[in-house]
Design a protein around this motif. Structure first.
Motif, mmCIF file in Angstrom:
data_model
loop_
_atom_site.group_PDB
_atom_site.id
_atom_site.type_symbol
_atom_site.label_atom_id
_atom_site.label_comp_id
_atom_site.label_asym_id
_atom_site.label_seq_id
_atom_site.Cartn_x
_atom_site.Cartn_y
_atom_site.Cartn_z
ATOM 1 N N THR A 84 39.179 85.194 63.791
ATOM 2 C CA THR A 84 37.968 84.448 64.182
ATOM 3 C C THR A 84 37.077 85.310 65.080
ATOM 4 O OG1 THR A 84 38.975 83.494 66.166
ATOM 5 C CG2 THR A 84 39.138 82.201 64.147
ATOM 6 N N ARG A 104 35.081 87.421 62.864
ATOM 7 C CA ARG A 104 34.056 86.606 62.201
ATOM 8 C C ARG A 104 32.895 86.311 63.157
ATOM 9 N NH1 ARG A 104 33.133 87.297 57.878
ATOM 10 N NH2 ARG A 104 31.991 85.344 57.762
ATOM 11 N N SER A 105 33.221 86.117 64.412
ATOM 12 C CA SER A 105 32.147 85.742 65.336
ATOM 13 C C SER A 105 31.197 86.923 65.568
ATOM 14 C CB SER A 105 32.714 85.186 66.642
ATOM 15 O OG SER A 105 33.013 86.237 67.521
ATOM 16 N N ARG A 108 28.813 86.532 62.839
ATOM 17 C CA ARG A 108 27.908 85.397 63.036
ATOM 18 C C ARG A 108 26.768 85.803 63.964
ATOM 19 N NH1 ARG A 108 32.393 82.111 62.934
ATOM 20 N NH2 ARG A 108 32.571 82.045 65.191
ATOM 21 N N ASP A 119 34.305 95.207 59.958
ATOM 22 C CA ASP A 119 34.322 94.536 58.667
ATOM 23 C C ASP A 119 35.597 94.884 57.879
ATOM 24 O OD1 ASP A 119 33.275 93.025 56.491
ATOM 25 O OD2 ASP A 119 32.767 94.924 55.511
ATOM 26 N N GLY A 164 38.513 93.138 59.324
ATOM 27 C CA GLY A 164 38.493 91.738 58.899
ATOM 28 C C GLY A 164 38.991 91.587 57.463
ATOM 29 N N ASN A 207 42.290 89.623 56.498
ATOM 30 C CA ASN A 207 42.169 88.483 55.601
ATOM 31 C C ASN A 207 43.082 88.623 54.377
ATOM 32 O OD1 ASN A 207 41.080 86.050 54.779
ATOM 33 N ND2 ASN A 207 39.466 87.029 53.588
ATOM 34 N N THR A 220 42.796 81.159 56.503
ATOM 35 C CA THR A 220 42.148 81.560 57.745
ATOM 36 C C THR A 220 41.093 80.509 58.099
ATOM 37 O OG1 THR A 220 40.642 82.866 56.403
ATOM 38 C CG2 THR A 220 42.451 84.030 57.453
ATOM 39 N N GLU A 272 37.261 79.937 60.475
ATOM 40 C CA GLU A 272 36.145 80.626 61.143
ATOM 41 C C GLU A 272 36.217 80.487 62.652
ATOM 42 O OE1 GLU A 272 32.997 82.229 60.082
ATOM 43 O OE2 GLU A 272 34.261 82.630 58.334
#
Ligand code: ARG
Length: 572
Positions: free
Chosen positions: A462, A465-466, A469, A551, A554, A558, A568, A570
């Motif tokens: 997460t 991912r943040s 974002r 990336d 991640g 994943n 997973t 977010e």
């Protein structure tokens, strides 16, 4: 897949010196001590010994033949003949550039895909699935996923126990004591009650036992009424199994239960007898392993004195069916360690019955799940713990934890997260240990946010991912090279590159914990990278490269988690 390039080149160098050598054991592995290098091979020592050569001299000659200058610093010979390889930063950079372009994710699918049959879960009908079945289900499912990720073709087969002597007692219980309402509420609990009831009645009263035997004989000879009841028991059981599989996100290509092989059993025994493999002993048909060191004391019965076939006979028929249907190169059985003797007998017997069958037969066994007291995991009152209740509790505990941490998230989202984290925690706790050790089931350990746990890894995901974002609409630029000037970047990059090697080790030894450890280390390397190397605040090429490292981390995280059967989220 730099390790594969190194390995191929090393094998070529060996062959140049010793054209007849068997180089299949000339392997390249991660170097255990980063200060000595990134990869290592200890294969030359064994090779030297087998050929009565001086290992260091052999190593020196091999290194002379070895052309790896494009990706490595000069190869170093250490100790009695280890080869240590250190990657050049350019080579690392090239691998990362390729991955960032989407050409690969640090693993290569098999050049020669194999077919593997995996037999796992395999619960017994008319009994609730319990915590013991979870290990087989989770381990088997993960193994199937890793083999598939590496391009192999997998047939998963749930060999459910839907035939056998327990049905005699179940039929008596069903006919004499069935409570239809209870069956509607919780079919497996009711069937279990019927079984226990008759079982203890049998102990007290011979006539019940006789009735049970005769019901079984009737079932086996195709009595319509008994077959109909049996069908219903199977239907009801399957329904509950499927509910659990649904929650675990597990499915099977085939569910060929033991009953599927009934028609073949007689023929199997006949063949074993005609081929002189089985012989009569006390009116049973028995196979003796007189020349086998271990099995000499453990003959296998393939037909009991009452003429009935058994678990071994069924497994022989099953294996024959698998060989004929799929011609696999390997058949894997995932069960607990108590079945080791059974599978040793089975494999030995099959080798005699079908010499030269060419399949690798592999019993992948695991230890027990223990309670805090070190005894088999049971409820307080000593009952076996049922899987459905366990999964409910996992979700509830995860829900409480998420609600405490993030009270403002809408309840529905908290429920979804709890499902991912709770189920993930149970799975991960099972996968992350050495499968052959017993493990102590502990909610607090498996749900902890620190340590080698599912919540820790899901949380690491997460965080990545943040970052993205925050990027909003800004699109990712693909770096043309990676400078990797900071130590933490270098460490992270090197770790990413090992993903493929770890996946191969997992399937070689059927040990998913290697992948867990790898991901745990990856998350750790990422954390120190992120702490020490500004990403969003960096500028120019450095920013591009660091974003790409985030990336790729991640993506590996994943893919790794997915392969372990974890979903997973977010946010957490
Ligand atoms: N039904 C068995 C049990 O619960 C496991 C079956 C494993 N597979 C096999 N082919 N024997 O113990």
């Amino acid at each position: 897949m730099i390790h594969l390039v190194l390995q191929e080149k090393l094998q070529q160098a060996v062959l140049a010196l010793m054209p007849d050598a068997d180089v299949s054991s000339v392997l390249v592995r991660p170097c255990p001590e980063p200060k000595f290098g990134d990869y290592q091979s200890n294969a030359l020592m064994g090779l030297a010994k087998r050929n009565q050569l001086n290992p260091r001299e052999l190593a020196a000659q091999v290194v002379e033949q070895l052309d790896v200058a494009d990706c490595c610093e000069p190869v170093n010979i250490a100790g009695p003949g280890f080869l240590n390889f250190r990657l050049k930063t350019d080579a690392l950079s090239d691998a990362l550039v390729g991955a960032a372009k989407g050409e690969h994710l640090f693993y290569r699918t098999a050049a020669e895909p194999r077919t593997i049959v995996i037999d796992y879960s395999s619960p017994n009908v008319a009994k609730p699935m319990h915590v013991g079945h979870i290990r087989s289900t989770i381990l088997g499912d993960t193994l199937a996923k890793v083999f598939r990720l590496l391009g192999h073709s997998v047939v998963t087969d749930n060999h459910i126990g839907d035939w056998g002597t327990q049905f005699g007692k179940l039929l008596v219980g069903w006919k004499e004591h069935l409570d239809r309402d209870a069956l509607g509420r919780d079919a497996l609990a009711e069937m279990e009650r019927l079984y226990k009831l008759t079982n203890s009645a049998c102990e007290e009263d011979e006539t019940v036992l006789i009735r049970a035997r005769s019901e079984l004989v009737k079932l086996q000879s195709g009595d319509a009424e008994n077959l109909a009841i049996w069908d219903e028991m199977i239907e009801l059981s399957r329904h509950q199994f499927d509910e659990i599989y649904g929650r675990l996100g597990v499915d099977f290509d085939e569910t060929l239960g033991e009953s599927f092989y009934n028609d073949r059993l007689k023929g199997v025994v006949d063949e074993l007898v005609t081929q002189g493999i089985a012989e009569e002993s006390d009116s049973a048909q028995v196979v003796f392993f007189n020349h086998h060191k271990l099995l000499k004391k453990h003959p296998a019965i393939v037909q009991k004195s009452d003429g009935a076939a058994n678990y071994t006979t069924t497994d022989l028929a099953t294996l024959e069916h698998r060989q004929n249907s799929w011609q696999p190169s390997e058949v894997i059985y995932v069960t607990d360690g108590r079945q080791q003797l059974h599978f040793q007998q089975l494999f030995e017997l099959y080798n005699r019955w079908k010499p030269g069958h060419g399949m690798k037969l592999n019993h992948v066994w695991f230890g027990a799940i223990l309670g805090e007291d070190g005894r088999p995991f049971k409820t307080r009152s000593g009952e076996i713990i049922r899987l459905s209740g366990l999964l409910n509790e996992a979700e509830q505990r995860a829900f409480d934890a998420v609600s405490e941490k993030n009270p403002d998230l809408p309840e529905e989202e908290r429920r979804d997260i709890a499902c991912v984290v709770g189920i993930g925690a149970i799975k991960y706790a099972d996968l992350s240990g050495n499968r052959q050790s017993d493990y102590v089931f502990n909610w607090d350990t498996m749900l902890a946010l620190v340590g080698n746990t599912a919540p820790y890894l899901l949380y690491a995901f997460t965080r990545i991912r943040s970052i993205f974002r925050k990027l909003g609409d800004e699109s990712l630029t693909r770096p043309e090279s990676f400078a990797l000037a900071q130590a933490e970047e270098l460490t992270l990059a090197k770790h990413l590159l090992r993903f493929g090697l770890v996946l191969e080790l997992v399937i070689d030894e059927c040990r998913p914990n290697y992948l867990c450890n790898y991901l745990y280390e990856l998350a750790g390397h990422f954390a120190s990278f992120y702490e020490n190397c500004p990403v969003l605040q960096a500028e120019g090429d450095i920013r591009t490269q660091r974003l790409a490292l985030c990336d790729l981390t991640g993506q590996v995280l994943n893919t790794g988690l997915e392969t372990l059967g974890l979903e997973t989220t977010e946010r957490m």
